[in-house]
Write a protein that holds these residues in place. Structure first.
Motif, short mmCIF file in Angstrom:
data_model
loop_
_atom_site.label_atom_id
_atom_site.label_comp_id
_atom_site.label_asym_id
_atom_site.label_seq_id
_atom_site.Cartn_x
_atom_site.Cartn_y
_atom_site.Cartn_z
N ALA A 36 1.04 19.71 1.78
CA ALA A 36 -0.38 19.78 2.74
C ALA A 36 -2.13 20.64 1.27
O ALA A 36 -2.69 19.67 1.35
CB ALA A 36 -0.77 19.88 2.88
N LEU A 37 -1.55 21.60 0.89
CA LEU A 37 -2.64 22.04 0.32
C LEU A 37 -2.64 21.54 -0.85
O LEU A 37 -3.25 21.61 -2.09
CB LEU A 37 -2.08 23.45 -0.52
N ARG A 38 -1.69 20.90 -1.82
CA ARG A 38 -0.92 20.53 -2.76
C ARG A 38 -2.02 19.17 -3.18
O ARG A 38 -2.65 18.76 -3.94
CB ARG A 38 0.48 20.56 -3.44
N LEU A 39 -1.78 18.51 -2.35
CA LEU A 39 -2.51 16.83 -1.66
C LEU A 39 -4.04 16.92 -1.62
O LEU A 39 -4.71 16.36 -2.99
CB LEU A 39 -1.95 16.28 -0.71
N ALA A 40 -4.61 18.50 -1.20
CA ALA A 40 -6.26 18.46 -0.39
C ALA A 40 -6.30 19.17 -2.49
O ALA A 40 -7.63 18.46 -2.61
CB ALA A 40 -6.47 19.46 -0.09
N GLY A 97 3.19 14.76 -8.62
CA GLY A 97 4.19 15.81 -7.83
C GLY A 97 4.27 15.82 -6.51
O GLY A 97 5.08 17.23 -6.09
N ILE A 98 3.79 15.08 -5.56
CA ILE A 98 3.71 15.67 -4.02
C ILE A 98 4.77 14.58 -3.53
O ILE A 98 4.75 13.11 -3.61
CB ILE A 98 2.25 14.89 -3.85
N VAL A 99 5.57 14.87 -2.37
CA VAL A 99 5.84 13.63 -2.03
C VAL A 99 6.27 13.67 -0.58
O VAL A 99 6.28 14.73 0.61
CB VAL A 99 7.72 13.97 -1.80
N LEU A 100 5.70 12.34 0.59
CA LEU A 100 5.19 12.78 2.03
C LEU A 100 6.09 12.16 2.31
O LEU A 100 6.46 10.85 2.73
CB LEU A 100 4.16 12.21 2.28
N PRO A 101 7.91 12.70 3.24
CA PRO A 101 9.10 11.92 3.63
C PRO A 101 9.06 10.94 4.54
O PRO A 101 9.83 10.68 4.62
CB PRO A 101 9.74 13.33 4.00
N SER A 102 8.61 11.45 5.30
CA SER A 102 7.91 10.20 6.24
C SER A 102 6.56 8.96 5.87
O SER A 102 6.34 7.71 7.26
CB SER A 102 7.48 11.09 7.39
N LEU A 103 6.36 8.93 4.67
CA LEU A 103 5.45 7.77 3.82
C LEU A 103 6.39 6.22 4.43
O LEU A 103 7.00 6.29 4.41
CB LEU A 103 5.15 8.29 2.52
N ALA A 155 0.95 -1.19 -0.15
CA ALA A 155 0.02 0.37 -0.22
C ALA A 155 0.88 0.98 0.27
O ALA A 155 0.46 2.20 -0.95
CB ALA A 155 -1.22 -0.25 1.31
N VAL A 156 2.20 1.03 0.95
CA VAL A 156 3.10 2.59 0.73
C VAL A 156 3.30 2.86 -0.92
O VAL A 156 3.43 3.85 -0.82
CB VAL A 156 4.02 2.27 1.60
N GLU A 157 3.83 1.25 -1.11
CA GLU A 157 4.49 1.87 -2.62
C GLU A 157 3.45 1.81 -3.84
O GLU A 157 4.09 2.83 -4.46
CB GLU A 157 5.21 0.05 -2.92
N ALA A 158 2.32 1.80 -3.97
CA ALA A 158 1.02 2.28 -4.59
C ALA A 158 0.82 3.40 -3.94
O ALA A 158 0.65 4.66 -5.30
CB ALA A 158 -0.23 0.83 -4.59
N LEU A 159 0.61 4.20 -2.81
CA LEU A 159 0.31 5.10 -2.68
C LEU A 159 1.90 6.50 -2.88
O LEU A 159 1.85 7.28 -3.72
CB LEU A 159 -0.05 5.53 -1.15
N ARG A 160 3.14 6.36 -3.42
CA ARG A 160 4.30 6.71 -3.04
C ARG A 160 4.25 7.01 -4.76
O ARG A 160 4.08 8.30 -4.63
CB ARG A 160 5.33 6.07 -2.43
N GLU A 161 3.58 5.97 -5.03
CA GLU A 161 4.09 5.99 -7.01
C GLU A 161 2.85 7.14 -7.52
O GLU A 161 3.26 8.04 -7.87
CB GLU A 161 3.52 5.08 -7.74
N ALA A 162 1.28 7.35 -7.02
CA ALA A 162 0.24 7.90 -7.12
C ALA A 162 0.84 9.49 -6.70
O ALA A 162 1.05 10.15 -7.81
CB ALA A 162 -0.71 7.21 -6.59
N LEU A 163 1.23 8.98 -5.70
CA LEU A 163 1.94 10.99 -4.91
C LEU A 163 2.72 11.23 -5.96
O LEU A 163 2.37 12.47 -6.48
CB LEU A 163 2.35 11.48 -3.60
#
Length: 66
Positions: free
Chosen positions: A54-58, A26-32, A14-22
């Protein structure tokens, strides 16, 4: 019954799939990452992000729901 090892594997996938989608958005969550402290719960740690991220993710989520 799902074992802790199977549950942990699902979290990692799930982490890998979410990281790929993010990344595609163009979004990076460093602590994912998968929460190693509770493998049987299959939790994902999203972590802390700057306000602009957070605004870009929203924005991406809102556009995807439109």
């Amino acid at each position: 019954m799902v074992t802790a090892q199977e549950s942990g594997t699902a979290a990692v996938e799930a982490v890998e799939a979410l990281r790929e989608a993010l990344t595609a958005a163009g979004i990076v969550l460093p602590s994912l990452g998968a929460d190693a402290a509770s493998p049987s719960l299959n939790l994902i740690t999203l972590g802390r992000v700057r306000a602009d991220v957070a605004l870009r993710l929203a924005d991406v989520i809102q556009r995807g729901c439109a």
